[in-house]
Design a protein around this motif. Structure first.
Motif, PDB file in Angstrom:
ATOM      1  N   SER A 179     -46.560  -3.114  32.780  1.00  0.00           N
ATOM      2  CA  SER A 179     -46.041  -2.544  31.540  1.00  0.00           C
ATOM      3  C   SER A 179     -47.040  -1.663  30.806  1.00  0.00           C
ATOM      4  O   SER A 179     -46.650  -0.766  30.059  1.00  0.00           O
ATOM      5  CB  SER A 179     -45.588  -3.674  30.608  1.00  0.00           C
ATOM      6  OG  SER A 179     -46.639  -4.618  30.407  1.00  0.00           O
TER       7      SER A 179
ATOM      8  N   SER B 206     -46.406   1.560  32.570  1.00  0.00           N
ATOM      9  CA  SER B 206     -45.053   2.106  32.399  1.00  0.00           C
ATOM     10  C   SER B 206     -44.844   2.602  30.983  1.00  0.00           C
ATOM     11  O   SER B 206     -44.005   3.474  30.748  1.00  0.00           O
ATOM     12  CB  SER B 206     -43.996   1.050  32.754  1.00  0.00           C
ATOM     13  OG  SER B 206     -43.940   0.024  31.795  1.00  0.00           O
TER      14      SER B 206
ATOM     15  N   VAL C 259     -44.488   0.412  28.081  1.00  0.00           N
ATOM     16  CA  VAL C 259     -43.774  -0.492  27.180  1.00  0.00           C
ATOM     17  C   VAL C 259     -44.509  -0.534  25.835  1.00  0.00           C
ATOM     18  O   VAL C 259     -45.731  -0.665  25.785  1.00  0.00           O
ATOM     19  CB  VAL C 259     -43.704  -1.912  27.784  1.00  0.00           C
ATOM     20  CG1 VAL C 259     -43.119  -2.893  26.767  1.00  0.00           C
ATOM     21  CG2 VAL C 259     -42.871  -1.904  29.052  1.00  0.00           C
TER      22      VAL C 259
ATOM     23  N   TYR D 194     -38.242   5.816  26.287  1.00  0.00           N
ATOM     24  CA  TYR D 194     -38.055   5.351  27.656  1.00  0.00           C
ATOM     25  C   TYR D 194     -37.040   6.211  28.401  1.00  0.00           C
ATOM     26  O   TYR D 194     -36.017   6.609  27.846  1.00  0.00           O
ATOM     27  CB  TYR D 194     -37.601   3.888  27.664  1.00  0.00           C
ATOM     28  CG  TYR D 194     -38.526   2.987  26.889  1.00  0.00           C
ATOM     29  CD1 TYR D 194     -39.850   2.820  27.265  1.00  0.00           C
ATOM     30  CD2 TYR D 194     -38.077   2.310  25.748  1.00  0.00           C
ATOM     31  CE1 TYR D 194     -40.702   2.007  26.540  1.00  0.00           C
ATOM     32  CE2 TYR D 194     -38.919   1.495  25.020  1.00  0.00           C
ATOM     33  CZ  TYR D 194     -40.243   1.355  25.423  1.00  0.00           C
ATOM     34  OH  TYR D 194     -41.097   0.554  24.701  1.00  0.00           O
TER      35      TYR D 194
ATOM     36  N   ASP E 127     -34.788  -1.510  33.358  1.00  0.00           N
ATOM     37  CA  ASP E 127     -35.642  -2.553  32.794  1.00  0.00           C
ATOM     38  C   ASP E 127     -37.128  -2.301  33.016  1.00  0.00           C
ATOM     39  O   ASP E 127     -37.965  -3.007  32.434  1.00  0.00           O
ATOM     40  CB  ASP E 127     -35.272  -3.914  33.402  1.00  0.00           C
ATOM     41  CG  ASP E 127     -33.897  -4.397  32.965  1.00  0.00           C
ATOM     42  OD1 ASP E 127     -33.410  -3.916  31.922  1.00  0.00           O
ATOM     43  OD2 ASP E 127     -33.313  -5.246  33.667  1.00  0.00           O
ATOM     44  N   CYS E 128     -37.474  -1.326  33.842  1.00  0.00           N
ATOM     45  CA  CYS E 128     -38.892  -1.003  34.041  1.00  0.00           C
ATOM     46  C   CYS E 128     -39.496  -0.349  32.810  1.00  0.00           C
ATOM     47  O   CYS E 128     -40.715  -0.363  32.629  1.00  0.00           O
ATOM     48  CB  CYS E 128     -39.070  -0.092  35.256  1.00  0.00           C
ATOM     49  SG  CYS E 128     -38.929  -0.975  36.840  1.00  0.00           S
ATOM     50  N   LEU E 129     -38.633   0.240  31.958  1.00  0.00           N
ATOM     51  CA  LEU E 129     -39.073   0.823  30.688  1.00  0.00           C
ATOM     52  C   LEU E 129     -40.236   1.799  30.869  1.00  0.00           C
ATOM     53  O   LEU E 129     -41.291   1.686  30.249  1.00  0.00           O
ATOM     54  CB  LEU E 129     -39.470  -0.286  29.701  1.00  0.00           C
ATOM     55  CG  LEU E 129     -38.342  -1.237  29.290  1.00  0.00           C
ATOM     56  CD1 LEU E 129     -38.869  -2.332  28.371  1.00  0.00           C
ATOM     57  CD2 LEU E 129     -37.210  -0.476  28.605  1.00  0.00           C
TER      58      LEU E 129
ATOM     59  N   SER F 263     -41.960   5.189  30.117  1.00  0.00           N
ATOM     60  CA  SER F 263     -41.924   5.992  28.901  1.00  0.00           C
ATOM     61  C   SER F 263     -42.473   7.400  29.140  1.00  0.00           C
ATOM     62  O   SER F 263     -43.464   7.574  29.854  1.00  0.00           O
ATOM     63  CB  SER F 263     -42.747   5.300  27.808  1.00  0.00           C
ATOM     64  OG  SER F 263     -42.910   6.141  26.688  1.00  0.00           O
TER      65      SER F 263
ATOM     66  N   ASN G 273     -42.298  -2.581  33.988  1.00  0.00           N
ATOM     67  CA  ASN G 273     -42.527  -3.683  33.071  1.00  0.00           C
ATOM     68  C   ASN G 273     -42.527  -5.021  33.824  1.00  0.00           C
ATOM     69  O   ASN G 273     -41.637  -5.307  34.619  1.00  0.00           O
ATOM     70  CB  ASN G 273     -41.427  -3.692  32.006  1.00  0.00           C
ATOM     71  CG  ASN G 273     -41.534  -4.869  31.058  1.00  0.00           C
ATOM     72  OD1 ASN G 273     -42.619  -5.235  30.625  1.00  0.00           O
ATOM     73  ND2 ASN G 273     -40.392  -5.466  30.734  1.00  0.00           N
TER      74      ASN G 273
ATOM     75  N   VAL H 263     -39.913  -7.476  23.775  1.00  0.00           N
ATOM     76  CA  VAL H 263     -40.604  -7.054  24.986  1.00  0.00           C
ATOM     77  C   VAL H 263     -41.767  -6.121  24.678  1.00  0.00           C
ATOM     78  O   VAL H 263     -42.718  -6.010  25.459  1.00  0.00           O
ATOM     79  CB  VAL H 263     -39.614  -6.366  25.960  1.00  0.00           C
ATOM     80  CG1 VAL H 263     -39.193  -4.994  25.435  1.00  0.00           C
ATOM     81  CG2 VAL H 263     -40.213  -6.237  27.359  1.00  0.00           C
ATOM     82  N   GLU H 264     -41.724  -5.455  23.511  1.00  0.00           N
ATOM     83  CA  GLU H 264     -42.786  -4.525  23.148  1.00  0.00           C
ATOM     84  C   GLU H 264     -43.989  -5.220  22.510  1.00  0.00           C
ATOM     85  O   GLU H 264     -45.042  -4.597  22.327  1.00  0.00           O
ATOM     86  CB  GLU H 264     -42.249  -3.459  22.197  1.00  0.00           C
ATOM     87  CG  GLU H 264     -41.217  -2.531  22.825  1.00  0.00           C
ATOM     88  CD  GLU H 264     -40.841  -1.376  21.921  1.00  0.00           C
ATOM     89  OE1 GLU H 264     -40.941  -1.533  20.679  1.00  0.00           O
ATOM     90  OE2 GLU H 264     -40.467  -0.318  22.451  1.00  0.00           O
TER      91      GLU H 264
ATOM     92  N   HIS I 187     -48.235  -4.772  23.252  1.00  0.00           N
ATOM     93  CA  HIS I 187     -48.372  -3.609  24.127  1.00  0.00           C
ATOM     94  C   HIS I 187     -48.852  -2.408  23.311  1.00  0.00           C
ATOM     95  O   HIS I 187     -48.621  -2.345  22.107  1.00  0.00           O
ATOM     96  CB  HIS I 187     -47.035  -3.266  24.799  1.00  0.00           C
ATOM     97  CG  HIS I 187     -46.658  -4.191  25.903  1.00  0.00           C
ATOM     98  ND1 HIS I 187     -45.969  -5.363  25.684  1.00  0.00           N
ATOM     99  CD2 HIS I 187     -46.884  -4.121  27.242  1.00  0.00           C
ATOM    100  CE1 HIS I 187     -45.780  -5.976  26.838  1.00  0.00           C
ATOM    101  NE2 HIS I 187     -46.327  -5.252  27.796  1.00  0.00           N
TER     102      HIS I 187
END
Length: 269
Positions: free
Chosen positions: A44, A47, A49, A54, A60-62, A64, A87, A247-248, A251
């Motif tokens: 993440s 990626s 997150v 995004y 769901d891999c998010l 960005s 993620n 989820v953030e 991060h």
């Protein structure tokens, strides 16, 4: 006389000389195509997150548009850019699902891996919900994993990357401290927990840097870039607990990606 002229023409020591028998120079091998592609692997923190923006296609891999790999690729045009970081990815996930774009034309690879393997998500949940004693126990468990199992997992991943992309310059990026201890926060975790979490990040970076060096990879340490921008600092580049987007939590923000990760990666790439 004729035999000596033929021998001179075919001698491997005189391949660059003009062949006196035919009056022409020996054919030169076609130049090898440069390895220019860039592939961004990892979890993440690669990626993006926490940075927002995004790509809908990433699910769901998010992934960005504000993550350091996308920012770097936008300002450094190359033959190709493949963004497969996801993620929650563990080292095994990177190996199984992200290495497809790697090949002999890959010239640059970036990767963050090890945080998910070490259970940092579980650690943070424990620290937030169960208090200081449980937090310290969870941190100790994560450190044990880093010593006993993670080096082998990283070795397998790094070996797979080199096998599939033999010409690539590989940059392994580390993780920033999460907290500024004795900072501006008036609630939340105890400073002993915050210090323990930062020390665990240090240990993770040490293990990762050692494995990267043993494989001939560059290690990019982002801790200095994030100094005074941790949680509990006046200008944090790391998100604290987010109830609206859990989820953030913990991060890097978009500034953490553009001012923290990106400059460090750029210097190392």
């Amino acid at each position: 006389m004729r035999q000596s002229r033929i021998a001179a023409c075919v001698s491997s020591l005189l391949l660059s000389a003009v062949c006196t028998l035919t009056g022409t120079a020996p054919a030169q091998a076609a130049p090898r195509a440069a390895a220019t592609g860039y592939v961004a692997l990892g979890d993440s923190y690669s990626s993006g997150v926490g940075a927002g923006g995004y790509f809908a296609s990433s699910g769901d891999c998010l992934r960005s548009s504000r993550a350091y790999p996308a920012l770097w690729a936008a300002s450094h045009p190359r033959a190709s850019f493949s963004f497969t970081a996801c993620n929650g990815a563990r080292t095994s996930d990177v190996m199984e699902h992200q290495l497809g774009p790697l090949n002999t034309r890959t010239g640059l690879v970036s990767v963050t891996a090890g945080g998910s393997d070490s259970g940092f998500g579980h650690v943070m949940t424990t620290c937030v919900l169960r208090g200081n004693t449980a937090c310290l126990a969870a941190v100790a468990e994560a450190r044990t994993y880093m010593d006993s199992t993670l080096p082998r997992d990283l070795d397998r991943l790094y070996t797979s990357i080199r096998r599939k992309a033999p010409a690539a310059h590989v940059v392994v990026l580390g993780y920033p401290h999460l907290y500024k201890v004795h900072g501006t926060c008036t609630a939340g975790l105890a400073d002993t927990s915050r210090s323990a979490l930062n020390n665990a990040v240090d240990h993770l970076n040490t293990v990762t840097a050692k494995r990267a060096a043993d494989h001939g990879y560059a290690f990019a340490d982002v801790r200095s870039a994030f100094r005074d921008h941790e949680i509990c600092s006046p200008s944090p580049w790391v998100r604290s607990v987010s109830l609206l987007a859990p989820v953030e939590s913990y991060h890097p923000t978009s500034l953490g990606q553009s001012r923290g990760y990106l400059p460090v990666f750029t210097r190392t790439a």
